[in-house]
Motif scaffolding. Structure first.
Motif, PDB file in Angstrom:
ATOM      1  N   GLY A  74       0.794  -1.222   0.000  1.00 20.77           N
ATOM      2  CA  GLY A  74       0.000   0.000   0.000  1.00 20.77           C
ATOM      3  C   GLY A  74       0.828   1.274   0.000  1.00 20.77           C
ATOM      4  N   GLN A  75       2.106   1.169  -0.337  1.00 19.80           N
ATOM      5  CA  GLN A  75       3.004   2.319  -0.393  1.00 19.80           C
ATOM      6  C   GLN A  75       3.068   2.818  -1.843  1.00 19.80           C
ATOM      7  OE1 GLN A  75       6.015  -0.187   1.932  1.00 19.80           O
ATOM      8  NE2 GLN A  75       6.600   1.918   2.470  1.00 19.80           N
ATOM      9  N   TYR A  76       1.990   3.442  -2.265  1.00 19.34           N
ATOM     10  CA  TYR A  76       1.842   3.779  -3.674  1.00 19.34           C
ATOM     11  C   TYR A  76       2.806   4.860  -4.139  1.00 19.34           C
ATOM     12  CZ  TYR A  76      -2.240   0.941  -2.851  1.00 19.34           C
ATOM     13  OH  TYR A  76      -3.056  -0.089  -2.495  1.00 19.34           O
ATOM     14  N   ASP A  77       3.118   5.832  -3.295  1.00 19.62           N
ATOM     15  CA  ASP A  77       4.069   6.873  -3.694  1.00 19.62           C
ATOM     16  C   ASP A  77       5.450   6.270  -3.964  1.00 19.62           C
ATOM     17  OD1 ASP A  77       2.144   8.847  -3.524  1.00 19.62           O
ATOM     18  OD2 ASP A  77       2.723   9.464  -1.495  1.00 19.62           O
ATOM     19  N   ASP A  78       5.878   5.349  -3.108  1.00 22.66           N
ATOM     20  CA  ASP A  78       7.168   4.678  -3.315  1.00 22.66           C
ATOM     21  C   ASP A  78       7.140   3.827  -4.586  1.00 22.66           C
ATOM     22  OD1 ASP A  78       8.355   5.742  -1.010  1.00 22.66           O
ATOM     23  OD2 ASP A  78       7.582   4.106   0.238  1.00 22.66           O
ATOM     24  N   ALA A  79       5.996   3.198  -4.847  1.00 27.03           N
ATOM     25  CA  ALA A  79       5.855   2.379  -6.054  1.00 27.03           C
ATOM     26  C   ALA A  79       5.992   3.243  -7.302  1.00 27.03           C
ATOM     27  CB  ALA A  79       4.512   1.657  -6.053  1.00 27.03           C
ATOM     28  N   ILE A  80       5.350   4.389  -7.297  1.00 26.73           N
ATOM     29  CA  ILE A  80       5.433   5.297  -8.446  1.00 26.73           C
ATOM     30  C   ILE A  80       6.857   5.817  -8.608  1.00 26.73           C
ATOM     31  CG2 ILE A  80       4.702   7.567  -9.298  1.00 26.73           C
ATOM     32  CD1 ILE A  80       1.932   6.919  -8.017  1.00 26.73           C
ATOM     33  N   GLU A  81       7.496   6.134  -7.500  1.00 20.39           N
ATOM     34  CA  GLU A  81       8.872   6.635  -7.549  1.00 20.39           C
ATOM     35  C   GLU A  81       9.816   5.607  -8.181  1.00 20.39           C
ATOM     36  OE1 GLU A  81      12.245   8.037  -4.387  1.00 20.39           O
ATOM     37  OE2 GLU A  81      10.166   8.576  -3.957  1.00 20.39           O
ATOM     38  N   ASP A  82       9.677   4.336  -7.782  1.00 19.47           N
ATOM     39  CA  ASP A  82      10.522   3.296  -8.364  1.00 19.47           C
ATOM     40  C   ASP A  82      10.230   3.089  -9.844  1.00 19.47           C
ATOM     41  OD1 ASP A  82      12.146   2.738  -6.257  1.00 19.47           O
ATOM     42  OD2 ASP A  82      11.419   0.689  -5.952  1.00 19.47           O
ATOM     43  N   ALA A  83       8.970   3.097 -10.196  1.00 20.30           N
ATOM     44  CA  ALA A  83       8.617   2.935 -11.607  1.00 20.30           C
ATOM     45  C   ALA A  83       9.209   4.073 -12.429  1.00 20.30           C
ATOM     46  CB  ALA A  83       7.102   2.885 -11.761  1.00 20.30           C
ATOM     47  N   THR A  84       9.162   5.271 -11.884  1.00 24.60           N
ATOM     48  CA  THR A  84       9.717   6.440 -12.574  1.00 24.60           C
ATOM     49  C   THR A  84      11.235   6.357 -12.661  1.00 24.60           C
ATOM     50  OG1 THR A  84       7.875   7.781 -11.780  1.00 24.60           O
ATOM     51  CG2 THR A  84       9.821   8.960 -12.556  1.00 24.60           C
ATOM     52  N   ARG A  85      11.880   5.943 -11.579  1.00 26.86           N
ATOM     53  CA  ARG A  85      13.346   5.802 -11.581  1.00 26.86           C
ATOM     54  C   ARG A  85      13.803   4.808 -12.637  1.00 26.86           C
ATOM     55  NH1 ARG A  85      14.410   5.106  -5.454  1.00 26.86           N
ATOM     56  NH2 ARG A  85      14.448   7.269  -4.815  1.00 26.86           N
ATOM     57  N   GLY A  86      13.152   3.682 -12.694  1.00 24.43           N
ATOM     58  CA  GLY A  86      13.515   2.670 -13.676  1.00 24.43           C
ATOM     59  C   GLY A  86      13.385   3.197 -15.091  1.00 24.43           C
ATOM     60  N   ARG A  87      12.326   3.888 -15.336  1.00 22.49           N
ATOM     61  CA  ARG A  87      12.082   4.463 -16.665  1.00 22.49           C
ATOM     62  C   ARG A  87      13.122   5.536 -16.984  1.00 22.49           C
ATOM     63  NH1 ARG A  87       8.173   8.662 -18.586  1.00 22.49           N
ATOM     64  NH2 ARG A  87       7.945   8.240 -20.796  1.00 22.49           N
ATOM     65  N   ARG A  88      13.434   6.366 -16.018  1.00 26.20           N
ATOM     66  CA  ARG A  88      14.399   7.444 -16.218  1.00 26.20           C
ATOM     67  C   ARG A  88      15.784   6.886 -16.549  1.00 26.20           C
ATOM     68  NH1 ARG A  88      14.016  10.735 -11.314  1.00 26.20           N
ATOM     69  NH2 ARG A  88      11.914  11.116 -12.023  1.00 26.20           N
ATOM     70  N   ARG A  89      16.187   5.821 -15.872  1.00 25.36           N
ATOM     71  CA  ARG A  89      17.501   5.205 -16.142  1.00 25.36           C
ATOM     72  C   ARG A  89      17.577   4.698 -17.571  1.00 25.36           C
ATOM     73  NH1 ARG A  89      21.756   5.148 -12.808  1.00 25.36           N
ATOM     74  NH2 ARG A  89      21.175   5.394 -10.668  1.00 25.36           N
ATOM     75  N   ILE A  90      16.519   4.059 -18.014  1.00 25.94           N
ATOM     76  CA  ILE A  90      16.505   3.523 -19.368  1.00 25.94           C
ATOM     77  C   ILE A  90      16.550   4.655 -20.390  1.00 25.94           C
ATOM     78  CG2 ILE A  90      15.101   2.270 -21.056  1.00 25.94           C
ATOM     79  CD1 ILE A  90      14.128   0.564 -18.681  1.00 25.94           C
ATOM     80  N   LEU A  91      15.752   5.695 -20.172  1.00 23.37           N
ATOM     81  CA  LEU A  91      15.738   6.821 -21.109  1.00 23.37           C
ATOM     82  C   LEU A  91      17.085   7.523 -21.146  1.00 23.37           C
ATOM     83  CD1 LEU A  91      12.201   8.322 -20.424  1.00 23.37           C
ATOM     84  CD2 LEU A  91      12.941   6.954 -22.388  1.00 23.37           C
ATOM     85  N   SER A  92      17.748   7.638 -20.002  1.00 25.50           N
ATOM     86  CA  SER A  92      19.070   8.260 -19.937  1.00 25.50           C
ATOM     87  C   SER A  92      20.079   7.453 -20.750  1.00 25.50           C
ATOM     88  CB  SER A  92      19.521   8.359 -18.480  1.00 25.50           C
ATOM     89  OG  SER A  92      20.843   8.799 -18.413  1.00 25.50           O
ATOM     90  N   PHE A  93      20.002   6.147 -20.642  1.00 22.07           N
ATOM     91  CA  PHE A  93      20.903   5.274 -21.392  1.00 22.07           C
ATOM     92  C   PHE A  93      20.717   5.481 -22.893  1.00 22.07           C
ATOM     93  CE2 PHE A  93      21.431   1.259 -23.712  1.00 22.07           C
ATOM     94  CZ  PHE A  93      22.772   1.024 -23.491  1.00 22.07           C
ATOM     95  N   PHE A  94      19.469   5.459 -23.354  1.00 18.28           N
ATOM     96  CA  PHE A  94      19.212   5.614 -24.772  1.00 18.28           C
ATOM     97  C   PHE A  94      19.569   7.010 -25.268  1.00 18.28           C
ATOM     98  CE2 PHE A  94      16.369   1.886 -24.239  1.00 18.28           C
ATOM     99  CZ  PHE A  94      17.007   1.075 -25.162  1.00 18.28           C
TER     100      PHE A  94
END
Length: 105
Positions: A74-94
């Motif tokens: 039920g820690q939805y803010d942390d879940a969104i933060e991790d999903a965003t971090r993962g996406r940001r890392r991939i976009l930075s790489f590309f």
């Protein structure tokens, strides 16, 4: 020296995979905090490695898995933060990859 550094990186990648697998086992048993802790340990190793395809994939898996643990708790803010971090890392790489290709790095 290069060979020693390369061996250390392989060891660190193996360690992160083992930690991720321990997180997966904890997740399957419903031990979400334990899983979060293991995914966090793996991420701490991975974020110190050079970002290549293998590391990128492992980062994505760890952020995604940890995000699901947060959802289950039920820690939805942390879940969104991790999903965003993962996406940001991939976009930075590309982004870096394509900039390098355009300017022949």
């Amino acid at each position: 020296l290069f060979q020693i550094l390369n061996t250390e990186k392989k060891t660190m990648t193996t360690d992160s995979n083992e930690l991720r697998e321990k997180g997966n086992q904890a997740f399957k048993q419903g031990q979400y905090q334990e899983a979060i802790d293991r995914y966090t340990d793996a991420l701490n190793i991975l974020t110190n490695l050079d970002l290549n395809d293998s590391v990128k994939t492992d980062l994505t898996k760890c952020y995604s898995n940890r995000s699901q643990c947060y959802i289950n708790q039920g820690q939805y803010d942390d879940a969104i933060e991790d999903a965003t971090r993962g996406r940001r890392r991939i976009l930075s790489f590309f982004s870096s990859y394509f900039e390098c290709r355009n300017f022949v790095c």
